[in-house]
Design a protein around this motif. Structure first.
Motif, PDB file in Angstrom:
ATOM      1  N   ALA A 482       0.824  -1.211   0.000  1.00 50.76           N
ATOM      2  CA  ALA A 482       0.000   0.000   0.000  1.00 50.76           C
ATOM      3  C   ALA A 482       0.858   1.262   0.000  1.00 50.76           C
ATOM      4  O   ALA A 482       0.327   2.361  -0.031  1.00 50.76           O
ATOM      5  CB  ALA A 482      -0.918  -0.006   1.226  1.00 50.76           C
ATOM      6  N   TRP A 483       2.172   1.095   0.019  1.00 51.16           N
ATOM      7  CA  TRP A 483       3.077   2.234   0.191  1.00 51.16           C
ATOM      8  C   TRP A 483       2.796   3.391  -0.772  1.00 51.16           C
ATOM      9  O   TRP A 483       2.675   4.540  -0.344  1.00 51.16           O
ATOM     10  CB  TRP A 483       4.520   1.748   0.083  1.00 51.16           C
ATOM     11  N   PRO A 484       2.673   3.126  -2.081  1.00 55.11           N
ATOM     12  CA  PRO A 484       2.457   4.263  -2.994  1.00 55.11           C
ATOM     13  C   PRO A 484       1.196   5.035  -2.656  1.00 55.11           C
ATOM     14  O   PRO A 484       1.172   6.262  -2.715  1.00 55.11           O
ATOM     15  CB  PRO A 484       2.332   3.595  -4.362  1.00 55.11           C
ATOM     16  N   LYS A 488       0.945   8.907  -1.436  1.00 56.85           N
ATOM     17  CA  LYS A 488       0.121   9.855  -2.181  1.00 56.85           C
ATOM     18  C   LYS A 488      -0.758  10.634  -1.205  1.00 56.85           C
ATOM     19  O   LYS A 488      -0.851  11.860  -1.282  1.00 56.85           O
ATOM     20  CB  LYS A 488      -0.761   9.075  -3.162  1.00 56.85           C
ATOM     21  N   ALA A 489      -1.364   9.891  -0.281  1.00 60.76           N
ATOM     22  CA  ALA A 489      -2.231  10.523   0.701  1.00 60.76           C
ATOM     23  C   ALA A 489      -1.439  11.514   1.549  1.00 60.76           C
ATOM     24  O   ALA A 489      -1.879  12.636   1.808  1.00 60.76           O
ATOM     25  CB  ALA A 489      -2.873   9.460   1.594  1.00 60.76           C
ATOM     26  N   TRP A 490      -0.226  11.092   1.924  1.00 62.12           N
ATOM     27  CA  TRP A 490       0.600  11.939   2.782  1.00 62.12           C
ATOM     28  C   TRP A 490       1.005  13.205   2.038  1.00 62.12           C
ATOM     29  O   TRP A 490       1.016  14.296   2.568  1.00 62.12           O
ATOM     30  CB  TRP A 490       1.837  11.138   3.192  1.00 62.12           C
ATOM     31  N   ARG A 491       1.318  13.051   0.760  1.00 62.24           N
ATOM     32  CA  ARG A 491       1.723  14.212  -0.025  1.00 62.24           C
ATOM     33  C   ARG A 491       0.567  15.177  -0.197  1.00 62.24           C
ATOM     34  O   ARG A 491       0.750  16.387  -0.223  1.00 62.24           O
ATOM     35  CB  ARG A 491       2.203  13.761  -1.402  1.00 62.24           C
ATOM     36  N   ARG A 492      -0.610  14.608  -0.331  1.00 66.45           N
ATOM     37  CA  ARG A 492      -1.766  15.465  -0.552  1.00 66.45           C
ATOM     38  C   ARG A 492      -2.030  16.307   0.692  1.00 66.45           C
ATOM     39  O   ARG A 492      -2.397  17.466   0.603  1.00 66.45           O
ATOM     40  CB  ARG A 492      -2.992  14.608  -0.889  1.00 66.45           C
ATOM     41  N   GLU A 509       7.256   7.525  -6.459  1.00 63.24           N
ATOM     42  CA  GLU A 509       6.721   8.516  -7.372  1.00 63.24           C
ATOM     43  C   GLU A 509       5.195   8.444  -7.335  1.00 63.24           C
ATOM     44  O   GLU A 509       4.617   7.404  -7.019  1.00 63.24           O
ATOM     45  CB  GLU A 509       7.188   8.240  -8.799  1.00 63.24           C
ATOM     46  N   ALA A 510       4.551   9.561  -7.706  1.00 64.56           N
ATOM     47  CA  ALA A 510       3.107   9.602  -7.600  1.00 64.56           C
ATOM     48  C   ALA A 510       2.452   8.450  -8.368  1.00 64.56           C
ATOM     49  O   ALA A 510       1.597   7.760  -7.847  1.00 64.56           O
ATOM     50  CB  ALA A 510       2.604  10.928  -8.140  1.00 64.56           C
ATOM     51  N   ASP A 511       2.873   8.231  -9.589  1.00 66.08           N
ATOM     52  CA  ASP A 511       2.359   7.096 -10.338  1.00 66.08           C
ATOM     53  C   ASP A 511       3.541   6.203 -10.681  1.00 66.08           C
ATOM     54  O   ASP A 511       4.263   6.470 -11.624  1.00 66.08           O
ATOM     55  CB  ASP A 511       1.660   7.580 -11.606  1.00 66.08           C
ATOM     56  N   PRO A 512       3.729   5.174  -9.893  1.00 69.36           N
ATOM     57  CA  PRO A 512       4.976   4.424 -10.003  1.00 69.36           C
ATOM     58  C   PRO A 512       5.157   3.727 -11.333  1.00 69.36           C
ATOM     59  O   PRO A 512       6.253   3.369 -11.694  1.00 69.36           O
ATOM     60  CB  PRO A 512       4.865   3.405  -8.861  1.00 69.36           C
ATOM     61  N   ASP A 513       4.107   3.529 -12.053  1.00 67.46           N
ATOM     62  CA  ASP A 513       4.247   2.740 -13.268  1.00 67.46           C
ATOM     63  C   ASP A 513       4.435   3.595 -14.495  1.00 67.46           C
ATOM     64  O   ASP A 513       4.456   3.111 -15.608  1.00 67.46           O
ATOM     65  CB  ASP A 513       3.036   1.831 -13.422  1.00 67.46           C
ATOM     66  N   ARG A 514       4.543   4.869 -14.270  1.00 70.20           N
ATOM     67  CA  ARG A 514       4.769   5.735 -15.413  1.00 70.20           C
ATOM     68  C   ARG A 514       6.159   6.292 -15.329  1.00 70.20           C
ATOM     69  O   ARG A 514       6.352   7.467 -15.040  1.00 70.20           O
ATOM     70  CB  ARG A 514       3.779   6.879 -15.389  1.00 70.20           C
ATOM     71  N   THR A 515       7.124   5.466 -15.553  1.00 68.29           N
ATOM     72  CA  THR A 515       8.485   5.962 -15.490  1.00 68.29           C
ATOM     73  C   THR A 515       8.856   6.455 -16.861  1.00 68.29           C
ATOM     74  O   THR A 515       9.027   5.676 -17.782  1.00 68.29           O
ATOM     75  CB  THR A 515       9.430   4.847 -15.077  1.00 68.29           C
ATOM     76  N   ASP A 516       8.960   7.739 -16.989  1.00 70.35           N
ATOM     77  CA  ASP A 516       9.379   8.271 -18.273  1.00 70.35           C
ATOM     78  C   ASP A 516      10.886   8.289 -18.289  1.00 70.35           C
ATOM     79  O   ASP A 516      11.518   9.100 -17.639  1.00 70.35           O
ATOM     80  CB  ASP A 516       8.813   9.678 -18.466  1.00 70.35           C
ATOM     81  N   ALA A 517      11.447   7.357 -19.031  1.00 72.58           N
ATOM     82  CA  ALA A 517      12.890   7.174 -19.010  1.00 72.58           C
ATOM     83  C   ALA A 517      13.565   8.257 -19.822  1.00 72.58           C
ATOM     84  O   ALA A 517      14.000   8.051 -20.932  1.00 72.58           O
ATOM     85  CB  ALA A 517      13.250   5.816 -19.565  1.00 72.58           C
ATOM     86  N   GLY A 518      13.601   9.446 -19.273  1.00 73.15           N
ATOM     87  CA  GLY A 518      14.249  10.543 -19.978  1.00 73.15           C
ATOM     88  C   GLY A 518      15.718  10.266 -20.140  1.00 73.15           C
ATOM     89  O   GLY A 518      16.201   9.946 -21.210  1.00 73.15           O
ATOM     90  N   GLY A 519      16.452  10.362 -19.046  1.00 76.56           N
ATOM     91  CA  GLY A 519      17.844   9.938 -19.085  1.00 76.56           C
ATOM     92  C   GLY A 519      17.854   8.542 -18.522  1.00 76.56           C
ATOM     93  O   GLY A 519      17.229   8.288 -17.519  1.00 76.56           O
ATOM     94  N   ALA A 520      18.537   7.644 -19.159  1.00 73.98           N
ATOM     95  CA  ALA A 520      18.555   6.270 -18.664  1.00 73.98           C
ATOM     96  C   ALA A 520      19.446   6.208 -17.441  1.00 73.98           C
ATOM     97  O   ALA A 520      20.593   5.810 -17.491  1.00 73.98           O
ATOM     98  CB  ALA A 520      19.056   5.329 -19.737  1.00 73.98           C
ATOM     99  N   ASN A 521      18.900   6.632 -16.354  1.00 72.04           N
ATOM    100  CA  ASN A 521      19.682   6.737 -15.142  1.00 72.04           C
ATOM    101  C   ASN A 521      19.531   5.451 -14.349  1.00 72.04           C
ATOM    102  O   ASN A 521      18.448   5.147 -13.874  1.00 72.04           O
ATOM    103  CB  ASN A 521      19.127   7.919 -14.332  1.00 72.04           C
ATOM    104  N   PRO A 522      20.595   4.672 -14.222  1.00 73.14           N
ATOM    105  CA  PRO A 522      20.424   3.348 -13.645  1.00 73.14           C
ATOM    106  C   PRO A 522      20.195   3.354 -12.142  1.00 73.14           C
ATOM    107  O   PRO A 522      19.805   2.367 -11.583  1.00 73.14           O
ATOM    108  CB  PRO A 522      21.753   2.666 -13.996  1.00 73.14           C
ATOM    109  N   HIS A 523      20.445   4.449 -11.489  1.00 68.64           N
ATOM    110  CA  HIS A 523      20.329   4.426 -10.040  1.00 68.64           C
ATOM    111  C   HIS A 523      19.094   5.174  -9.592  1.00 68.64           C
ATOM    112  O   HIS A 523      18.562   6.025 -10.300  1.00 68.64           O
ATOM    113  CB  HIS A 523      21.572   5.038  -9.400  1.00 68.64           C
ATOM    114  N   PRO A 524      18.626   4.826  -8.418  1.00 74.07           N
ATOM    115  CA  PRO A 524      17.317   5.317  -8.024  1.00 74.07           C
ATOM    116  C   PRO A 524      17.302   6.723  -7.434  1.00 74.07           C
ATOM    117  O   PRO A 524      16.265   7.160  -6.966  1.00 74.07           O
ATOM    118  CB  PRO A 524      16.879   4.295  -6.976  1.00 74.07           C
TER     119      PRO A 524
END
Lengths: 544, 133, 167
Positions: A482-484, A488-492, A509-524
């Protein structure tokens, strides 16, 4: 003094000439693959799994331990000299380490990394020797319900916390579990997912799966995206440190160790978070804040120590509970399985001498790394001139050899290629590899525990939460899942508040499944400090 | 018409560059400096660094020699890059550096110099590294 | 129609969703065919876990498809020796896979020494090396070395194939 005497017995086993030789081989091999681009300790151990058919378990694990620690060390060498961190755990080392090297202090950066690794590795291994038996004592009192819950936790934690997309993590886990299902059902003897193919009825050999995913998939993936522009390595002589460097290094080493070990021991803790935390801590505590960003030795000493302490920490759940929390530990666990050794809390009792020899060999490996590798640093740097065709052809060659030698049948090679293609596809579309491997290895054991639990409760599902520990773990599982939503609730509720550290597990991230891989940054991490790790040498093109 | 020089950051390469500059000064021709890499290893010490290339360009500018400095990385070996450039610029001289190779070494590693000598369509000037005595 | 095709364009990741769905369907189909003998000692039976796995795969497939259609995409894996600025180089990967398949096809008939040589030499060629003599020497010696190494060191006799009697 039980631990102490067992450990001494372990040293006696590990120091026999043959086992010592395997430790040396492991350390040298591990460092070499850590330095070489495209090869990591997980892949190397996977490629070496065939030796488990002839080697005694003790010798094999002594060698694997050397490879594991050696790989950590080798990774830091390239991140300092080339600014290309091979493992996500040495990303932070590259920040200050490469700056130091550019400023002509490569020798000191390598020295503080090596000695720091030694210090942290030794303390970490000592903590492992002390903690693991305690964890075991606690774990043997657990019944199937709790053990089932712990394994579910391990699977979900790795799937949901690591990586940038939970959805893709679960997809990978599902594929791994499906692969783990192939073969004869252990209780009823029915063939599952074999499609009438007798060669599949024993299940897919874990060696073949590991080699396919880690070696073939990786080699094909790198071959598709070979870097063409040569990088420049910073020339280096013998690593050494002056008095001032020692003075500035020893505290970061110890602090890094304290941060690294517990994170390594947590499922899905990994080495990325503690190395980053160590960097931030050192930056705050340093007396030379002006040097940070320009090559501060504390910024190398701390994260490197944290990295190695985390490596030792990872082995605690692996040995005490049979739970791997990173790729190398997962492949080592596969080696246990291929020896027919049942990993888990019983390991310390049933295979006590083996486990203690392994722990002793970790101390030895650490020491060997220091005495062998300090003088060899310039030689390792030469290894980077190896032409890639030989490197990647060699990986394919040995992958084939390893998979074929399991059963001497060409059919295994077909599976190797199919799963290699799967590994390629997963890398292409950002499905993490680790959940798949854990699914393959842990899947059958999770199923076994589930069936045992319900057998004890005569089919009543309430048996699953019949132990308090199990209930507690399910609460943790629920929180992770339930973490995401919670975040989200906490941020709101606090719109302008920044999270403690930006993107710590990137899933927040707010929507964890929408990772827009702008720079392919391997680290979190998304911290501004880390922008320097992006490769700067890549922009060189042909001059008109 | 032009002069092509195969350059490496090594004593032989420097000697070749010097010889080429001397020739270019005499004939006032276009000087093409080729420093190529196959790009097949992560690190290639034969691939000159940015600063070094900048230094060469500055030097040639100061000398007043019309020049081109190229660093092709296309997976080709050095010999074919030099030969290709020679054809493209219709070179009337190729300058290369020589170093000692054992016959066995030549068999296994191949020889860039040999290939250029055999396949070039124009005179080739081969120089050795300056002796330091 | 046009909106559908334009939406599908550049969405090769839908293939992953398809694969997940196919895998899930396969697991489900296989699980349905299993027989559950009534047994007190095994109330879970052989079907339960396959059903769960199939469910997980199918749910992931659907969610991934939705995610991709809404514009999400996976983060391609980088690495030390990986340059993501250019697209996948199939001219390297396909010959590489070809060398691998050649090895699979001939290994039992021609033996490891020959097939291993073909594999290594072919892979090196696919990866761009053109030092034919040097590559050939390395390929043959690697294959011979591993053949004898496995035989003498590990006690595993790899197939000698065509060279039976010579080796």
């Amino acid at each position: 003094m039980d631990v102490f005497s067992s450990l001494m017995d372990g040293f006696a086993t590990a120091l026999t000439p043959m086992n010592f030789l395997y430790a040396v081989i492991g350390v040298v091999l591990g460092t070499a693959v850590g330095v070489l681009p495209g090869l990591g300790p997980a892949m190397t151990v996977a490629l070496l799994l065939p030796v488990t058919y002839v080697l005694e378990p003790t010798s094999a694990f002594i060698m694997f331990a050397g490879i594991y620690y050696g790989g950590m060390y080798g990774g830091s060498t390239t991140s300092i000299l080339l600014n290309t961190p091979g493992e996500s755990s040495s990303v932070v080392t590259a920040i200050e380490g490469n700056k130091m090297a550019k400023a002509g202090r490569a020798a000191q950066a390598l020295a503080t990394a090596a000695i720091g690794s030694f210090v942290a590795g030794t303390i970490g291994t000592a903590l492992l020797a002390v903690c693991a038996p305690i964890v075991v004592k606690f774990a043997v009192s657990l019944g199937s319900p709790s053990y089932f819950a712990i394994m579910v936790l391990a699977l979900l934690a790795v799937t949901a916390v690591l990586g940038s997309s939970r959805l893709r993590g679960f997809a990978s886990l599902g594929l791994g579990l499906a692969i783990g299902l192939v073969g004869m059902d252990s209780v009823t003897g029915q063939a599952r997912l074999t499609f009438g193919q007798p060669l599949l009825s024993d299940g897919l050999d874990i060696v073949v799966v590991a080699v396919a995913i880690f070696a073939v998939g990786e080699a094909l993936w790198v071959a598709a995206h070979l870097r063409r522009t040569p990088l420049h390595i910073i020339p280096v002589g013998q690593p050494w440190m002056g008095k001032e460097d020692w003075k500035r290094s020893w505290k970061p080493w110890l602090r890094g160790t304290v941060l690294g070990f517990p994170f390594g021991a947590l499922p899905a803790g990994g080495a990325e978070i503690p190395t980053f935390l160590s960097y931030v801590t050192e930056k705050r505590l340093t007396k030379h804040p002006e040097e940070f960003g320009k090559g501060a030795i504390e910024g190398v000493a701390g994260p490197e120590a944290a990295n190695n302490a985390a490596a030792a920490g990872t082995l605690t759940p692996m040995l005490a509970l049979g739970l791997p929390t990173n790729a190398t530990a997962a492949v080592m666990l596969a080696a246990f399985t291929s020896y027919g050794i049942q990993p888990g809390p019983q390991l310390f009792e049933s295979e006590g001498p083996l486990v203690w020899a392994l722990i002793a060999s970790l101390f030895i490996g650490n020491f060997l790394l220091l005495v062998i590798n300090l003088p060899l640093a310039p030689l390792w740097a030469k290894l980077l001139q190896l032409p890639r065709p030989y490197l990647y052809a060699g990986i394919l060659f040995f992958a084939t050899l390893g998979a074929y030698s399991v059963n001497l049948q060409a059919f295994d090679l077909v599976i190797l290629l199919v799963l290699g293609a799967l590994g390629f596809m997963m890398r292409r579309f950002g499905l993490p590899v680790l959940p798949l491997i854990l699914g393959v290895i842990l899947g059958p054991r999770v199923e076994g525990q589930l069936r045992k639990t319900l057998q004890l409760s005569a089919g009543d599902p309430a048996g699953l939460w019949s132990e308090p520990i199990a209930v507690g773990i399910y609460v943790i599982v629920a929180i992770i899942l339930a973490w995401p939503l919670l975040l989200k609730a906490w941020r709101r509720s606090r719109p302008q508040a920044e999270p403690a550290f930006a993107g710590m597990p990137a899933t927040s991230e707010a929507d964890p499944d929408r990772t827009d891989a702008g720079g392919a940054n391997p680290h979190p991490f998304d911290d501004r400090d880390l922008d320097t790790t992006r490769n700067t040498a890549a922009g060189r093109q042909e001059r008109p | 018409m032009s002069i092509i020089v195969g350059y490496l950051p090594s004593p032989e390469g420097t000697a070749a560059l010097e010889a080429a500059i001397t020739q270019a000064r005499k004939d006032a021709k276009l000087l093409v400096v080729i420093n190529s890499s196959r790009g097949d290893a992560l690190v290639d010490k034969r691939y000159a660094e940015n600063e070094e290339i900048a230094g060469i360009e500055e030097r040639l500018k100061k000398e007043g020699i019309e020049h081109l400095v190229q660093q092709p990385v296309r997976g080709n070996d050095a010999a074919s890059e030099v030969l290709q450039a020679a054809e493209q610029h219709r070179a009337d001289l190729i300058v290369i550096g020589l170093r000692r190779r054992t016959p066995v070494g030549k068999l296994i590693m191949g020889s860039t110099a040999q290939q250029i000598l055999l396949e070039a369509g124009c005179p080739v000037l081969a120089v050795k590294a300056a002796h330091q005595s | 129609m046009t909106s559908l095709t334009s939406r599908l364009k550049g969405r090769s990741e839908l293939g992953v969703a398809l694969l997940l769905g196919a895998a899930g369907g396969l697991v489900l189909w296989d699980a349905v065919g299993l027989v559950t003998p009534y047994s007190k000692s095994d109330p879970v039976g052989p079907k339960t876990v396959p059903y769960i796995v199939a469910g997980l795969l199918l749910v992931c497939a659907v969610m991934l498809a939705i995610n991709v259609l809404r514009g999400g995409h996976g983060e391609t894996e980088g690495g030390e020796d990986v340059d993501l600025s250019h697209p996948a180089d199939w001219k390297t990967v396909l010959p590489l896979a070809g060398a691998f398949i050649a090895n699979v096809l001939i290994i039992d008939w021609a033996g490891w020494v020959i097939s291993g040589t073909v594999l290594f030499w072919g892979s090196v060629w696919a990866l761009g090396s053109r030092h034919y003599v040097r590559d050939g020497l390395i390929s043959v010696s690697l294959s011979l070395l591993t053949f004898y190494g496995f035989y003498l060191g590990l006690g595993i006799s790899l197939p000698a194939g065509l060279l039976e009697g010579i080796l």
